[in-house]
Design a protein around this motif. Structure first.
Motif, PDB file in Angstrom:
ATOM      1  N   VAL A  89     -59.480   5.884  18.471  1.00  0.00           N
ATOM      2  CA  VAL A  89     -60.542   6.784  18.917  1.00  0.00           C
ATOM      3  C   VAL A  89     -60.647   7.942  17.931  1.00  0.00           C
ATOM      4  O   VAL A  89     -59.638   8.534  17.553  1.00  0.00           O
ATOM      5  N   GLN A  90     -61.888   8.268  17.538  1.00  0.00           N
ATOM      6  CA  GLN A  90     -62.146   9.395  16.642  1.00  0.00           C
ATOM      7  C   GLN A  90     -62.742  10.550  17.435  1.00  0.00           C
ATOM      8  O   GLN A  90     -63.709  10.372  18.191  1.00  0.00           O
ATOM      9  N   LEU A  91     -62.196  11.752  17.243  1.00  0.00           N
ATOM     10  CA  LEU A  91     -62.654  12.928  17.966  1.00  0.00           C
ATOM     11  C   LEU A  91     -64.107  13.262  17.644  1.00  0.00           C
ATOM     12  O   LEU A  91     -64.862  13.704  18.515  1.00  0.00           O
ATOM     13  N   ASP A  92     -64.524  13.012  16.417  1.00  0.00           N
ATOM     14  CA  ASP A  92     -65.886  13.353  16.007  1.00  0.00           C
ATOM     15  C   ASP A  92     -66.942  12.623  16.830  1.00  0.00           C
ATOM     16  O   ASP A  92     -68.046  13.127  17.016  1.00  0.00           O
ATOM     17  N   HIS A  93     -66.611  11.447  17.343  1.00  0.00           N
ATOM     18  CA  HIS A  93     -67.583  10.666  18.103  1.00  0.00           C
ATOM     19  C   HIS A  93     -67.913  11.291  19.460  1.00  0.00           C
ATOM     20  O   HIS A  93     -68.908  10.916  20.084  1.00  0.00           O
ATOM     21  N   TYR A  94     -67.087  12.221  19.954  1.00  0.00           N
ATOM     22  CA  TYR A  94     -67.265  12.770  21.300  1.00  0.00           C
ATOM     23  C   TYR A  94     -67.671  14.244  21.303  1.00  0.00           C
ATOM     24  O   TYR A  94     -67.714  14.865  22.376  1.00  0.00           O
ATOM     25  N   LEU A  95     -67.975  14.815  20.159  1.00  0.00           N
ATOM     26  CA  LEU A  95     -68.229  16.254  20.113  1.00  0.00           C
ATOM     27  C   LEU A  95     -69.473  16.649  20.898  1.00  0.00           C
ATOM     28  O   LEU A  95     -69.504  17.711  21.535  1.00  0.00           O
ATOM     29  N   GLU A  96     -70.536  15.850  20.852  1.00  0.00           N
ATOM     30  CA  GLU A  96     -71.755  16.207  21.585  1.00  0.00           C
ATOM     31  C   GLU A  96     -71.513  16.289  23.086  1.00  0.00           C
ATOM     32  O   GLU A  96     -72.003  17.214  23.743  1.00  0.00           O
ATOM     33  N   VAL A  97     -70.770  15.350  23.632  1.00  0.00           N
ATOM     34  CA  VAL A  97     -70.516  15.383  25.075  1.00  0.00           C
ATOM     35  C   VAL A  97     -69.494  16.464  25.420  1.00  0.00           C
ATOM     36  O   VAL A  97     -69.525  17.039  26.515  1.00  0.00           O
ATOM     37  N   LEU A  98     -68.590  16.787  24.499  1.00  0.00           N
ATOM     38  CA  LEU A  98     -67.614  17.842  24.760  1.00  0.00           C
ATOM     39  C   LEU A  98     -68.258  19.234  24.757  1.00  0.00           C
ATOM     40  O   LEU A  98     -67.693  20.172  25.323  1.00  0.00           O
ATOM     41  N   ARG A  99     -69.404  19.372  24.121  1.00  0.00           N
ATOM     42  CA  ARG A  99     -70.146  20.622  24.249  1.00  0.00           C
ATOM     43  C   ARG A  99     -70.522  20.879  25.706  1.00  0.00           C
ATOM     44  O   ARG A  99     -70.489  22.011  26.196  1.00  0.00           O
ATOM     45  N   ILE A 100     -70.894  19.802  26.414  1.00  0.00           N
ATOM     46  CA  ILE A 100     -71.308  19.910  27.806  1.00  0.00           C
ATOM     47  C   ILE A 100     -70.085  19.950  28.731  1.00  0.00           C
ATOM     48  O   ILE A 100     -70.092  20.649  29.749  1.00  0.00           O
ATOM     49  N   LYS A 101     -69.032  19.203  28.354  1.00  0.00           N
ATOM     50  CA  LYS A 101     -67.815  19.141  29.176  1.00  0.00           C
ATOM     51  C   LYS A 101     -66.624  19.644  28.372  1.00  0.00           C
ATOM     52  O   LYS A 101     -65.748  18.861  27.979  1.00  0.00           O
ATOM     53  N   PRO A 102     -66.548  20.937  28.070  1.00  0.00           N
ATOM     54  CA  PRO A 102     -65.440  21.437  27.243  1.00  0.00           C
ATOM     55  C   PRO A 102     -64.082  21.277  27.901  1.00  0.00           C
ATOM     56  O   PRO A 102     -63.061  21.189  27.221  1.00  0.00           O
ATOM     57  N   THR A 149     -64.908  -3.310  22.577  1.00  0.00           N
ATOM     58  CA  THR A 149     -63.692  -4.123  22.650  1.00  0.00           C
ATOM     59  C   THR A 149     -63.786  -5.252  21.640  1.00  0.00           C
ATOM     60  O   THR A 149     -64.720  -6.062  21.669  1.00  0.00           O
ATOM     61  N   VAL A 150     -62.801  -5.304  20.725  1.00  0.00           N
ATOM     62  CA  VAL A 150     -62.751  -6.324  19.682  1.00  0.00           C
ATOM     63  C   VAL A 150     -61.342  -6.897  19.647  1.00  0.00           C
ATOM     64  O   VAL A 150     -60.383  -6.167  19.358  1.00  0.00           O
ATOM     65  N   ARG A 151     -61.194  -8.183  19.956  1.00  0.00           N
ATOM     66  CA  ARG A 151     -59.896  -8.861  19.943  1.00  0.00           C
ATOM     67  C   ARG A 151     -58.847  -8.092  20.742  1.00  0.00           C
ATOM     68  O   ARG A 151     -57.764  -7.761  20.243  1.00  0.00           O
ATOM     69  N   SER A 152     -59.188  -7.743  21.981  1.00  0.00           N
ATOM     70  CA  SER A 152     -58.276  -7.078  22.923  1.00  0.00           C
ATOM     71  C   SER A 152     -57.893  -5.664  22.503  1.00  0.00           C
ATOM     72  O   SER A 152     -56.919  -5.112  23.014  1.00  0.00           O
ATOM     73  N   ALA A 153     -58.606  -5.056  21.584  1.00  0.00           N
ATOM     74  CA  ALA A 153     -58.386  -3.661  21.191  1.00  0.00           C
ATOM     75  C   ALA A 153     -59.708  -2.915  21.298  1.00  0.00           C
ATOM     76  O   ALA A 153     -60.783  -3.509  21.225  1.00  0.00           O
ATOM     77  N   LYS A 154     -59.632  -1.593  21.500  1.00  0.00           N
ATOM     78  CA  LYS A 154     -60.829  -0.781  21.705  1.00  0.00           C
ATOM     79  C   LYS A 154     -60.993   0.206  20.555  1.00  0.00           C
ATOM     80  O   LYS A 154     -60.017   0.800  20.086  1.00  0.00           O
ATOM     81  N   TYR A 155     -62.265   0.394  20.153  1.00  0.00           N
ATOM     82  CA  TYR A 155     -62.606   1.287  19.047  1.00  0.00           C
ATOM     83  C   TYR A 155     -63.802   2.145  19.462  1.00  0.00           C
ATOM     84  O   TYR A 155     -64.729   1.663  20.117  1.00  0.00           O
ATOM     85  N   SER A 156     -63.785   3.413  19.070  1.00  0.00           N
ATOM     86  CA  SER A 156     -64.830   4.343  19.496  1.00  0.00           C
ATOM     87  C   SER A 156     -66.025   4.303  18.554  1.00  0.00           C
ATOM     88  O   SER A 156     -65.909   3.970  17.367  1.00  0.00           O
ATOM     89  N   VAL A 157     -67.192   4.683  19.106  1.00  0.00           N
ATOM     90  CA  VAL A 157     -68.425   4.867  18.348  1.00  0.00           C
ATOM     91  C   VAL A 157     -69.062   6.166  18.844  1.00  0.00           C
ATOM     92  O   VAL A 157     -68.690   6.684  19.905  1.00  0.00           O
ATOM     93  N   PRO A 158     -70.013   6.751  18.123  1.00  0.00           N
ATOM     94  CA  PRO A 158     -70.688   7.955  18.632  1.00  0.00           C
ATOM     95  C   PRO A 158     -71.293   7.720  20.008  1.00  0.00           C
ATOM     96  O   PRO A 158     -71.803   6.637  20.317  1.00  0.00           O
ATOM     97  N   VAL A 159     -71.259   8.769  20.844  1.00  0.00           N
ATOM     98  CA  VAL A 159     -71.644   8.619  22.248  1.00  0.00           C
ATOM     99  C   VAL A 159     -73.114   8.258  22.412  1.00  0.00           C
ATOM    100  O   VAL A 159     -73.495   7.752  23.481  1.00  0.00           O
TER     101      VAL A 159
END
Length: 558
Positions: free
Chosen positions: A385-398, A336-346
């Motif tokens: 939010v970037q989709l690439d940041h969640y690919l590892e967890v989406l392998r487990i939770k498709p 959370t940065v200045r009331s907005a949210k940004y994704s990072v790799p899981v």
């Protein structure tokens, strides 16, 4: 006046040519004899006398009004008499029968006279100034409205103007905070190719000034980061007088903001992003080199060409204008940065990361390693939010992929293309939802090591032959990348080939699920070879030594 000059000219001509008398000249030109005598005495008509207007009803109240205005000299600025208040007091306290317009006109004249007599409002005289080439510049912010991605948004235009040539640099940012202030300077220095050698003029804006020390001239307490920035680039600051008193001290950029806004940002610009708008501003700034300022003999570009060599050189080291923050990554892999949210790799969940908050983008670091970059979100409570940041967890939770925010934003930005959707749909028809989603994720992981265009070409080639396998996509993508980088031309290509003919390079025999052995696979020529035979192996069986028979019971006894 012009009409009287013509009448005087005709009277003087008739008197000179016709020799008419004063009486006849007055009768012919329909004027009085006095006017005729004036025309004969001088060619220029005398000025008309403006009768002095008298206000006899005001005379007995002049001293009362003067006392009110004198008392205003020491009163707070927002609690001084207006003309309406003076009129109301005359009516209420002195039962004056007088018009408001008479009181208003008297107050307007006498207020300035009384202030001047008391020495409270001396006449301000502006002295023309000369600015040495390459020495001085001026900076200011101005409000602008932009239709940003379909939403009318209030933004801020940073303006940097060289005092000598008038060469200006403009950039629009979603904020006027210190990060935009510093980034605008860096853009201006890099565009101009140097730094003003003497100083830059500023308002007392909070991005640079922490405290104005009144009664100490132009002494200011400056922001620590601003001092570091000035020291890095090697220039001094000049702060104008607070309020409207100091506006004229950087009048060049004050007028520049309004002029540029009227000429280039009217009507309200319609863009998808501020990056697009700033690209347009760069082009407009270059076009301004052909402009000529008021009475100057040379254009802006010609004057700047003379002062450009006199600018101080840029620092060899870069300066990060971003505001440094250290938020913690939450369970949704967001910071959370200045009331907005940004994704990072899981993999960074529950860890602190370093954020460089810039005017137009967010850079997120783990130590010195850049792990994510996002455009800055203007909306309060927005998410990037970037989709690439969640690919590892989406392998487990498709099953979490179809309704995820990351997928929705990837589709909106064009990262997740119709080719990806077509691959996903084809895989679901043959492998089911879970297996198809995992296969899609493997394809998305290819984007980390390969160009997006190559992966999309690989997907297209795989779909043409009915192969919904990430391995097939990877093979075709690498082939396309290799041929593009090597500049190869296929040997079976000729200029007359039809564009609609598609060459099938990859065929998956397993996924074709052939039910009939005689079925012809799309893209393969008919196989005329004889069926394979094992007769040769049968011949080898005769050459194998035969095992000796086991001994009989009698032989065993003997």
């Amino acid at each position: 006046m012009e009409l009287r000059v013509e009448i005087f000219a005709r009277i003087r001509r008739d008197a000179r040519v016709q020799g008419w008398s004063i009486r006849r000249l007055a009768r012919v030109h329909r004027v009085s004899r006095r006017t005729v005598r004036q025309a004969l005495a001088a060619a220029e008509p005398p000025p008309r006398r403006v009768p002095a207007r008298s206000a006899p009803k005001l005379d007995r109240f002049r001293a009362v009004i003067d006392q009110m205005l004198i008392a205003d000299l020491d009163a707070p600025r927002k609690q001084r008499h207006t003309a309406q208040r003076v009129f109301d007091r005359l009516v209420e306290e002195h039962q004056a029968v007088i018009s408001y317009s008479t009181v208003r006109q008297y107050v307007k004249v006498r207020r300035a006279e009384i202030a001047f007599e008391a020495g409270k409002a001396p006449i301000e005289v502006f002295v023309p100034q000369e600015h040495a080439p390459g020495a001085e510049a001026e900076v200011d912010f101005g409000d602008v409205w932009v239709d940003l991605a379909g939403v009318r948004t209030r933004c801020y235009m940073f303006a940097f103007r060289m005092s000598h040539s008038g060469k200006s640099v403009h950039r629009v940012y979603p904020t006027c905070g210190q990060e935009a202030f510093l980034e605008g300077h860096i853009e201006a220095f890099e565009t101009l190719g140097g730094v003003p050698a003497k100083h830059i003029r500023y308002d007392n804006l909070t991005s640079a000034v922490t405290k104005v020390i009144y009664g100490a001239g132009r002494q200011r307490v400056e922001n620590e980061r601003w001092v570091l920035f000035r020291s890095h680039y090697g220039f001094d600051s000049f702060y104008c007088e607070p309020g409207m008193k100091g506006a004229h001290e950087k009048g060049g950029v004050e007028g520049e903001v309004g002029r540029f806004r009227r000429n280039f940002l009217t009507p309200v610009p319609v863009v998808d992003s501020l990056v697009e708008l700033n690209a347009k501003l760069r082009g407009w700034d270059e076009g301004e080199d052909q402009r000529r300022i008021s009475h100057r003999l040379r254009t802006v570009g010609q004057d700047f060409a003379l002062e450009a060599p006199l600018l101080a050189p840029l620092s060899a080291e870069s300066f990060d204008p971003g505001l440094a923050l250290t938020p913690r990554v939450d369970r949704s892999s967001l910071v959370t940065v200045r009331s907005a949210k940004y994704s990072v790799p899981v993999r960074f969940i529950n860890r602190k990361v370093r954020v460089s908050l810039r005017a137009t983008e967010i850079r997120i670091f783990d130590g010195r390693t850049l792990i994510a970059t996002h455009p800055r979100t203007v909306a309060r409570g927005g998410q990037c939010v970037q989709l690439d940041h969640y690919l590892e967890v989406l392998r487990i939770k498709p099953g979490a992929l179809p309704g995820s925010t990351a997928l929705a934003q990837a589709r909106e930005s064009g990262v997740f293309t119709p080719a990806h959707d077509a691959f996903w749909a084809a895989a679901r028809r043959t492998d089911g939802d879970t297996a198809a989603t995992r296969e899609l994720i493997e394809v998305l992981l290819l984007h980390r090591s390969m160009e997006a265009c190559d992966v999309i070409d690989g997907i297209t080639a795989a779909l043409l032959v009915g192969a919904v396998s990430s391995d097939v996509v990877a093979v075709e993508a690498r082939r396309v990348a290799f041929e593009r980088n090597a500049g190869w031309i296929r040997p079976d290509y000729h200029p007359g080939a039809k564009a609609e003919v598609v060459e099938h390079r990859v065929v998956s025999l397993t996924q074709r699920r052939l039910a009939d052995p005689a079925a012809v696979i799309a893209g393969l020529p008919p196989d005329k070879r004889p069926l394979p035979s094992v007769a040769g192996y049968d011949e080898l069986l005769r050459l194998r030594p035969q095992p000796s028979p086991p001994p009989s019971p009698k032989e065993q006894i003997s």
